[in-house]
Motif scaffolding. Sequence first.
Motif, PDB file in Angstrom:
ATOM      1  N   ILE A  34       0.862  -1.189   0.000  1.00  0.00           N
ATOM      2  CA  ILE A  34       0.000   0.000   0.000  1.00  0.00           C
ATOM      3  C   ILE A  34       0.896   1.237   0.000  1.00  0.00           C
ATOM      4  O   ILE A  34       1.737   1.399   0.888  1.00  0.00           O
ATOM      5  CB  ILE A  34      -0.926   0.005   1.221  1.00  0.00           C
ATOM      6  CG1 ILE A  34      -1.846  -1.224   1.193  1.00  0.00           C
ATOM      7  CG2 ILE A  34      -1.750   1.291   1.267  1.00  0.00           C
ATOM      8  CD1 ILE A  34      -2.626  -1.432   2.473  1.00  0.00           C
ATOM      9  N   LEU A  35       0.718   2.096  -0.990  1.00  0.00           N
ATOM     10  CA  LEU A  35       1.514   3.317  -1.105  1.00  0.00           C
ATOM     11  C   LEU A  35       0.676   4.506  -0.654  1.00  0.00           C
ATOM     12  O   LEU A  35      -0.375   4.787  -1.238  1.00  0.00           O
ATOM     13  CB  LEU A  35       1.985   3.512  -2.543  1.00  0.00           C
ATOM     14  CG  LEU A  35       2.879   2.387  -3.093  1.00  0.00           C
ATOM     15  CD1 LEU A  35       3.203   2.636  -4.559  1.00  0.00           C
ATOM     16  CD2 LEU A  35       4.162   2.257  -2.278  1.00  0.00           C
ATOM     17  N   THR A  36       1.133   5.189   0.385  1.00  0.00           N
ATOM     18  CA  THR A  36       0.365   6.321   0.906  1.00  0.00           C
ATOM     19  C   THR A  36       0.229   7.431  -0.134  1.00  0.00           C
ATOM     20  O   THR A  36      -0.820   8.069  -0.225  1.00  0.00           O
ATOM     21  CB  THR A  36       1.010   6.893   2.172  1.00  0.00           C
ATOM     22  OG1 THR A  36       2.384   7.230   1.895  1.00  0.00           O
ATOM     23  CG2 THR A  36       0.953   5.889   3.317  1.00  0.00           C
ATOM     24  N   HIS A  37       1.313   7.661  -0.903  1.00  0.00           N
ATOM     25  CA  HIS A  37       1.263   8.663  -1.965  1.00  0.00           C
ATOM     26  C   HIS A  37       2.426   8.401  -2.907  1.00  0.00           C
ATOM     27  O   HIS A  37       3.240   7.500  -2.683  1.00  0.00           O
ATOM     28  CB  HIS A  37       1.275  10.083  -1.395  1.00  0.00           C
ATOM     29  CG  HIS A  37       2.500  10.460  -0.624  1.00  0.00           C
ATOM     30  ND1 HIS A  37       2.919   9.806   0.513  1.00  0.00           N
ATOM     31  CD2 HIS A  37       3.419  11.454  -0.820  1.00  0.00           C
ATOM     32  CE1 HIS A  37       4.016  10.367   0.994  1.00  0.00           C
ATOM     33  NE2 HIS A  37       4.348  11.361   0.188  1.00  0.00           N
ATOM     34  N   HIS A  38       2.538   9.205  -3.970  1.00  0.00           N
ATOM     35  CA  HIS A  38       3.425   8.867  -5.074  1.00  0.00           C
ATOM     36  C   HIS A  38       4.834   9.404  -4.960  1.00  0.00           C
ATOM     37  O   HIS A  38       5.669   9.119  -5.835  1.00  0.00           O
ATOM     38  CB  HIS A  38       2.821   9.376  -6.397  1.00  0.00           C
ATOM     39  CG  HIS A  38       2.778  10.875  -6.497  1.00  0.00           C
ATOM     40  ND1 HIS A  38       1.759  11.631  -5.946  1.00  0.00           N
ATOM     41  CD2 HIS A  38       3.628  11.771  -7.080  1.00  0.00           C
ATOM     42  CE1 HIS A  38       1.983  12.904  -6.197  1.00  0.00           C
ATOM     43  NE2 HIS A  38       3.104  13.023  -6.873  1.00  0.00           N
ATOM     44  N   HIS A  39       5.202  10.156  -3.936  1.00  0.00           N
ATOM     45  CA  HIS A  39       6.491  10.823  -3.909  1.00  0.00           C
ATOM     46  C   HIS A  39       7.656   9.834  -3.877  1.00  0.00           C
ATOM     47  O   HIS A  39       7.585   8.771  -3.253  1.00  0.00           O
ATOM     48  CB  HIS A  39       6.564  11.782  -2.727  1.00  0.00           C
ATOM     49  CG  HIS A  39       5.683  12.983  -2.910  1.00  0.00           C
ATOM     50  ND1 HIS A  39       5.445  13.897  -1.910  1.00  0.00           N
ATOM     51  CD2 HIS A  39       4.970  13.422  -3.988  1.00  0.00           C
ATOM     52  CE1 HIS A  39       4.621  14.840  -2.359  1.00  0.00           C
ATOM     53  NE2 HIS A  39       4.332  14.573  -3.614  1.00  0.00           N
ATOM     54  N   MET A  40       8.750  10.216  -4.540  1.00  0.00           N
ATOM     55  CA  MET A  40       9.855   9.307  -4.834  1.00  0.00           C
ATOM     56  C   MET A  40      10.510   8.707  -3.599  1.00  0.00           C
ATOM     57  O   MET A  40      11.019   7.583  -3.660  1.00  0.00           O
ATOM     58  CB  MET A  40      10.933  10.043  -5.644  1.00  0.00           C
ATOM     59  CG  MET A  40      11.569  11.217  -4.904  1.00  0.00           C
ATOM     60  SD  MET A  40      12.712  12.187  -5.919  1.00  0.00           S
ATOM     61  CE  MET A  40      14.102  11.079  -6.106  1.00  0.00           C
ATOM     62  N   ASP A  41      10.526   9.437  -2.476  1.00  0.00           N
ATOM     63  CA  ASP A  41      11.197   8.916  -1.296  1.00  0.00           C
ATOM     64  C   ASP A  41      10.379   7.851  -0.581  1.00  0.00           C
ATOM     65  O   ASP A  41      10.896   7.199   0.333  1.00  0.00           O
ATOM     66  CB  ASP A  41      11.557  10.047  -0.327  1.00  0.00           C
ATOM     67  CG  ASP A  41      10.410  11.003  -0.036  1.00  0.00           C
ATOM     68  OD1 ASP A  41       9.545  11.181  -0.908  1.00  0.00           O
ATOM     69  OD2 ASP A  41      10.390  11.590   1.058  1.00  0.00           O
ATOM     70  N   HIS A  42       9.118   7.630  -1.010  1.00  0.00           N
ATOM     71  CA  HIS A  42       8.283   6.600  -0.383  1.00  0.00           C
ATOM     72  C   HIS A  42       7.811   5.534  -1.369  1.00  0.00           C
ATOM     73  O   HIS A  42       7.090   4.611  -0.973  1.00  0.00           O
ATOM     74  CB  HIS A  42       7.088   7.251   0.320  1.00  0.00           C
ATOM     75  CG  HIS A  42       7.511   8.192   1.403  1.00  0.00           C
ATOM     76  ND1 HIS A  42       8.005   7.750   2.617  1.00  0.00           N
ATOM     77  CD2 HIS A  42       7.574   9.552   1.440  1.00  0.00           C
ATOM     78  CE1 HIS A  42       8.331   8.800   3.362  1.00  0.00           C
ATOM     79  NE2 HIS A  42       8.090   9.901   2.673  1.00  0.00           N
ATOM     80  N   THR A  43       8.236   5.670  -2.632  1.00  0.00           N
ATOM     81  CA  THR A  43       7.835   4.680  -3.642  1.00  0.00           C
ATOM     82  C   THR A  43       9.011   4.107  -4.412  1.00  0.00           C
ATOM     83  O   THR A  43       8.829   3.209  -5.239  1.00  0.00           O
ATOM     84  CB  THR A  43       6.863   5.300  -4.656  1.00  0.00           C
ATOM     85  OG1 THR A  43       7.526   6.345  -5.379  1.00  0.00           O
ATOM     86  CG2 THR A  43       5.635   5.866  -3.968  1.00  0.00           C
ATOM     87  N   GLY A  44      10.231   4.599  -4.168  1.00  0.00           N
ATOM     88  CA  GLY A  44      11.380   4.213  -4.987  1.00  0.00           C
ATOM     89  C   GLY A  44      11.746   2.748  -4.903  1.00  0.00           C
ATOM     90  O   GLY A  44      12.473   2.238  -5.749  1.00  0.00           O
ATOM     91  N   GLY A  45      11.253   2.040  -3.877  1.00  0.00           N
ATOM     92  CA  GLY A  45      11.519   0.610  -3.752  1.00  0.00           C
ATOM     93  C   GLY A  45      10.371  -0.262  -4.202  1.00  0.00           C
ATOM     94  O   GLY A  45      10.286  -1.444  -3.847  1.00  0.00           O
ATOM     95  N   LEU A  46       9.478   0.285  -5.014  1.00  0.00           N
ATOM     96  CA  LEU A  46       8.280  -0.426  -5.461  1.00  0.00           C
ATOM     97  C   LEU A  46       8.604  -1.690  -6.256  1.00  0.00           C
ATOM     98  O   LEU A  46       7.949  -2.721  -6.107  1.00  0.00           O
ATOM     99  CB  LEU A  46       7.437   0.524  -6.310  1.00  0.00           C
ATOM    100  CG  LEU A  46       6.299  -0.065  -7.140  1.00  0.00           C
ATOM    101  CD1 LEU A  46       5.254  -0.679  -6.241  1.00  0.00           C
ATOM    102  CD2 LEU A  46       5.684   1.008  -8.026  1.00  0.00           C
ATOM    103  N   ARG A  47       9.613  -1.620  -7.106  1.00  0.00           N
ATOM    104  CA  ARG A  47       9.871  -2.744  -8.013  1.00  0.00           C
ATOM    105  C   ARG A  47      10.206  -4.036  -7.269  1.00  0.00           C
ATOM    106  O   ARG A  47       9.851  -5.128  -7.716  1.00  0.00           O
ATOM    107  CB  ARG A  47      11.004  -2.377  -8.972  1.00  0.00           C
ATOM    108  CG  ARG A  47      10.606  -1.338 -10.017  1.00  0.00           C
ATOM    109  CD  ARG A  47      11.754  -1.041 -10.968  1.00  0.00           C
ATOM    110  NE  ARG A  47      11.337  -0.133 -12.035  1.00  0.00           N
ATOM    111  CZ  ARG A  47      11.392   1.194 -11.946  1.00  0.00           C
ATOM    112  NH1 ARG A  47      11.844   1.761 -10.832  1.00  0.00           N
ATOM    113  NH2 ARG A  47      10.999   1.949 -12.950  1.00  0.00           N
ATOM    114  N   ALA A  48      10.883  -3.929  -6.144  1.00  0.00           N
ATOM    115  CA  ALA A  48      11.232  -5.138  -5.397  1.00  0.00           C
ATOM    116  C   ALA A  48       9.982  -5.872  -4.927  1.00  0.00           C
ATOM    117  O   ALA A  48       9.932  -7.111  -4.934  1.00  0.00           O
ATOM    118  CB  ALA A  48      12.117  -4.787  -4.206  1.00  0.00           C
ATOM    119  N   TYR A  49       8.948  -5.133  -4.533  1.00  0.00           N
ATOM    120  CA  TYR A  49       7.687  -5.769  -4.108  1.00  0.00           C
ATOM    121  C   TYR A  49       6.934  -6.327  -5.305  1.00  0.00           C
ATOM    122  O   TYR A  49       6.336  -7.411  -5.219  1.00  0.00           O
ATOM    123  CB  TYR A  49       6.827  -4.758  -3.351  1.00  0.00           C
ATOM    124  CG  TYR A  49       7.372  -4.428  -1.989  1.00  0.00           C
ATOM    125  CD1 TYR A  49       7.117  -5.251  -0.894  1.00  0.00           C
ATOM    126  CD2 TYR A  49       8.161  -3.298  -1.794  1.00  0.00           C
ATOM    127  CE1 TYR A  49       7.635  -4.959   0.363  1.00  0.00           C
ATOM    128  CE2 TYR A  49       8.682  -2.996  -0.546  1.00  0.00           C
ATOM    129  CZ  TYR A  49       8.421  -3.834   0.531  1.00  0.00           C
ATOM    130  OH  TYR A  49       8.943  -3.548   1.762  1.00  0.00           O
TER     131      TYR A  49
END
Length: 530
Positions: A377-392
């Motif tokens: 679950i991503l709270t919002h789109h900013h790079m410092d909180h989504t940059g590790g998305l690909r691993a999941y």
Amino acid sequence: MKRILWLLFLSLAIASCATSPQRNVDLVNRAIDAIGGADALGNVKTMSFKGTSRQWEPEQSFIAGGEMRFSNESTFEAVGDTASRSGRIDWVKNFEYPAKRTFRFSEIIMPDAGYVAGIDANNRNKQNLESNPPGHAMSSLRLATTQREFRRGSPLLLLEMRRNPDALSASPDIAIGGVTYPAVNYKAAGDQAFTLMFDPQTGLPARIRTMDIDNVYGDSAYDLVLSDWRDFGGIKVATNRQYQINGRTIKEFKITDAAFNAPVAAERFAIPAAARATAAKPAAANVPYQWVLRRQIIGTYLDSENLTYDTRTTSGLTLNEIAPGVQQTAGGGANSLVVEMRDHLIVFDAPVNDWFSNVVIGMAKAKYPGKPIKYLILTHHHMDHTGGLRAYAAEGATIVVGPGNGEHFRKYLAAPFTLNPDLASRDLSRTTIIEVADKQVFSDGKREVMVIVIDNPHAKGYLLGYIPDARLGFVTDLWSPGRDPLPAKITPALAAVYSGVNKAGITPLRFAGGHGSTGDYAPLVALAGK
């Protein structure tokens, strides 16, 4: 006849191989002549520049993929000494985002060390905090990044290329905006590799490109676009400089004055002995150039050997149990939250990069063996909180985002990421993405996890998390419980949390933060009631 054709083909191939290196040299020599000539450039002992800049951050926009947020406008004075290969740039940066403030600092660059004199970011490392006056030795990552950008912007880059013809290689012509540019590749120090594109009319350098890994965009073209060339004492300087990531301008520099061979005092390049003794040498590989550059754009760069924490104070990331079956990461500047369900796990936020996510995934698997990560679950789109998305996504997790954000992340996951050092390249375009319209509950028949869309001033399509049985909320950026004390008067961001809780009808006792740790909710309620 066949023999004649074969000999003709062979002769053409040999001619092509022979002329390609010469073409590379010819392009470089033509550019050197256009700038002022090899003699003039070879006689440069010092350089100095003054100017202004404006900078934007695309992945801190209010709307995912929308208008970039303006971050700062600055003035700068830069000097360089060719004999010692040293440089210095003095900054005054006036920030608008994420908050109004001014940083005055200097960057000193030498071949084997770098130093920051002053305060240049909100996230000060241990050495900067403990130094009087404030200052710190650059990390190997920042030093390598700064050296690369000094090299990219220097009028002497072409002379360096001429002196190292074996480091040149052919590039196909590159068409951009209706113009076809002849181009040449140059392999410099470490992993620094440039593609120079030349104006077909003047021969002057038009664009200087590197291919970088961006934690959001994946493999990305980062260009310095040069224009408005002016003569300063017999050497032409591009006074208009735009830096573009995949064609979007994120920095604009205007050089208002330039001089060559003016006296520069040696002490301007001096690094304090205590800092020099522990200074890192430049990293030679796997440098996260875009992270280092872009976090400086908004004044939040943590200058450390690890992107997520200060290696002088923290040994690594850990999991901290804050409720039964609920783990919050600790030790990093940003956090994930891991929630145990009956037969799977749910994770909130994927900060920074895939290295961070790989560590969290490994710890979660060890803590809860046999339970796959089903949802991120991503709270919002900013790079410092989504940059590790690909691993999941590589783990097979379904990605949960706020309304209107799905397309942004589909594009993100479809992009190639062959330069990523933390995750092998693969096709992630088929990753399932769920957009929450208003509120959604994920249940295993016993535990529920809620996500709630809330209005706020930080990012459109924002999701607030809530675990009813633990009476625990999860919030990122709007509030950093355990880190930032509550102000005397409620802010719009804090008011958004309070309003969102009331609108959803939930009853949290505590909140965990995407930054900070945890904090009681009651003081925020009291603040809202004032």
